[in-house]
Design an enzyme around this catalytic site. Structure first.
Site, short mmCIF file in Angstrom:
data_model
loop_
_atom_site.label_atom_id
_atom_site.label_comp_id
_atom_site.label_asym_id
_atom_site.label_seq_id
_atom_site.Cartn_x
_atom_site.Cartn_y
_atom_site.Cartn_z
N GLU A 1 -1.82 -3.14 -8.19
CA GLU A 1 -3.06 -3.38 -7.43
C GLU A 1 -3.55 -2.03 -6.93
O GLU A 1 -2.80 -1.07 -6.89
CB GLU A 1 -2.80 -4.35 -6.27
CG GLU A 1 -1.80 -3.86 -5.22
CD GLU A 1 -2.38 -2.92 -4.18
OE1 GLU A 1 -3.60 -3.01 -3.91
OE2 GLU A 1 -1.62 -2.08 -3.65
N SER B 1 0.84 -1.19 0.00
CA SER B 1 0.00 0.00 0.00
C SER B 1 0.88 1.25 0.00
O SER B 1 1.66 1.45 -0.93
CB SER B 1 -0.97 -0.03 1.20
OG SER B 1 -1.97 0.94 1.06
N HIS C 1 -5.05 -5.31 -1.84
CA HIS C 1 -5.82 -5.03 -0.62
C HIS C 1 -6.93 -6.07 -0.48
O HIS C 1 -8.11 -5.79 -0.66
CB HIS C 1 -6.41 -3.62 -0.68
CG HIS C 1 -5.40 -2.53 -0.50
ND1 HIS C 1 -4.48 -2.21 -1.47
CD2 HIS C 1 -5.18 -1.69 0.54
CE1 HIS C 1 -3.73 -1.20 -1.03
NE2 HIS C 1 -4.13 -0.87 0.18
#
Length: 342
Positions: free
Chosen positions: A243, A143, A314
């Site tokens: 992602e 992230s 995620h």
């Protein structure tokens, strides 16, 4: 139970096989010249925990500490754990100093970021990597930690681990499902130097091919915001994985246009699309294309293999990946697979 499930179960239960006890490079391949691979961990090595982005409490990271200690590692908790400055794990200065101390600490062999959120970009240009370069260690997270992965790749060519963080360790392993168990244990496998191999089922949107290259990537929106900076990824000849979460389809389309217009899709070895949690379109503002169609449109003129729905992102099936390490990537009628070479 297949071999992967069996080894994961044995490791969770502490009934490790000799293969799980063996640390170091297990694949038999040697890192290529120019790549900087931190030493893999062995029993007794120390992992630091810090918060370069969002805040987290000591109580929330205890499950991760207990499990990593059960793996035979020592854990050193940074000063930013239990600190809070609004959404951040302490002020910019506190987060900077905590991460800097861990980068410089000769006792540490790895640094696990406690959670994502936002904040790494606020301190990245003030960090001094001189001691870290002389003695690299594994930086772990995903992230917002994509900032660190991209910076280490672009500036120093040092490998790192894209994986779940402390906030994803189950509080009660007896209630954890197999995917949770396997994804967390994949962190240990990555740190210990085991060869990692992951697969995804076939999809009509995939494009076949078999290639070899250095794996890079992470969160799409973070990678886009780093364009033109010191941390901007160089993608030529690389296998790129992407992602994201919580984005509208039109924003995903815009970010992929950014990748295309900045040349990041031109000379890839391969493209891996992980999990994309899409925010529903506002009524009357429907975009009209899926993530699959968005990506296909941007890579239509190229010939490298492409796969979708890979187990990274995620989501629960977010497995550890070694960024900056050479992999083989294959897409065929049976699905897609990614294998680390060392």
């Amino acid at each position: 139970m297949n071999r992967k499930h069996f080894l994961s179960f044995m490791a969770m239960m502490g009934l490790t096989l000799p293969a799980l006890k063996s640390f170091g490079n297990l694949s038999g391949a040697e890192p290529e010249s120019g790549l900087k691979i931190p030493d893999y961990l062995k029993a007794g090595d120390t992992i630091g925990i810090t918060c370069p982005a969002g805040f987290i409490t000591m109580a929330e990271i205890l499950p991760s500490i207990q499990l990593m200690e059960s793996w035979g590692f020592k854990v050193k908790v940074g000063k930013t754990v239990d600190r809070r400055d609004f959404t951040f794990g302490g002020s910019d200065q506190e987060r900077l100093l905590d991460l800097q101390n861990m980068l410089d600490d000769p006792e540490l062999k790895a640094i696990m970021c406690a959670r994502g959120g936002y904040g790494a970009v606020r301190i990245i240009d003030q960090l001094n990597f001189d001691r870290f370069i002389a003695s690299p260690k594994w930086v772990i997270g995903f992230s917002d930690v994509t900032v660190l992965h991209c910076h280490l790749s672009r500036k120093y060519g040092i490998a790192s681990i894209h994986s779940k963080m402390c906030n994803s360790f189950p509080a009660d392993w007896t209630l954890a499902d197999p995917v949770q168990i396997e994804t967390i244990l994949s962190i240990r496998q990555a740190l210990s130097g085991e060869q990692l191999r992951y697969s995804a089922p076939p999809l009509s949107y995939n494009r076949a091919g078999k290639v070899e290259g250095i794996l890079i990537g992470g969160n799409l929106s973070i990678i886009e915001t780093l364009a033109g900076s010191k941390s901007d990824l160089k993608t030529e000849g690389k296998i790129l994985f992407l992602e994201d979460t919580g984005e509208y389809l039109y924003r995903i389309d815009r970010m992929f246009w950014n990748l295309k217009r900045t040349g990041k899709l031109d000379q890839l070895q391969g493209l891996i699309i992980g999990g994309f949690k899409v925010k529903p379109d506002d009524p009357g503002e429907e975009f009209g294309k899926t993530v699959y169609e968005i990506v296909q449109e941007k890579v239509r003129e190229y010939n490298y293999p492409v796969c979708f729905d890979f187990p990274v992102g995620h989501q629960r099936n977010n497995f550890a990946l070694k960024c900056g390490v050479r992999h083989t990537f294959e897409v065929n009628s049976s699905g897609s697979s990614l294998t680390s070479l060392y």
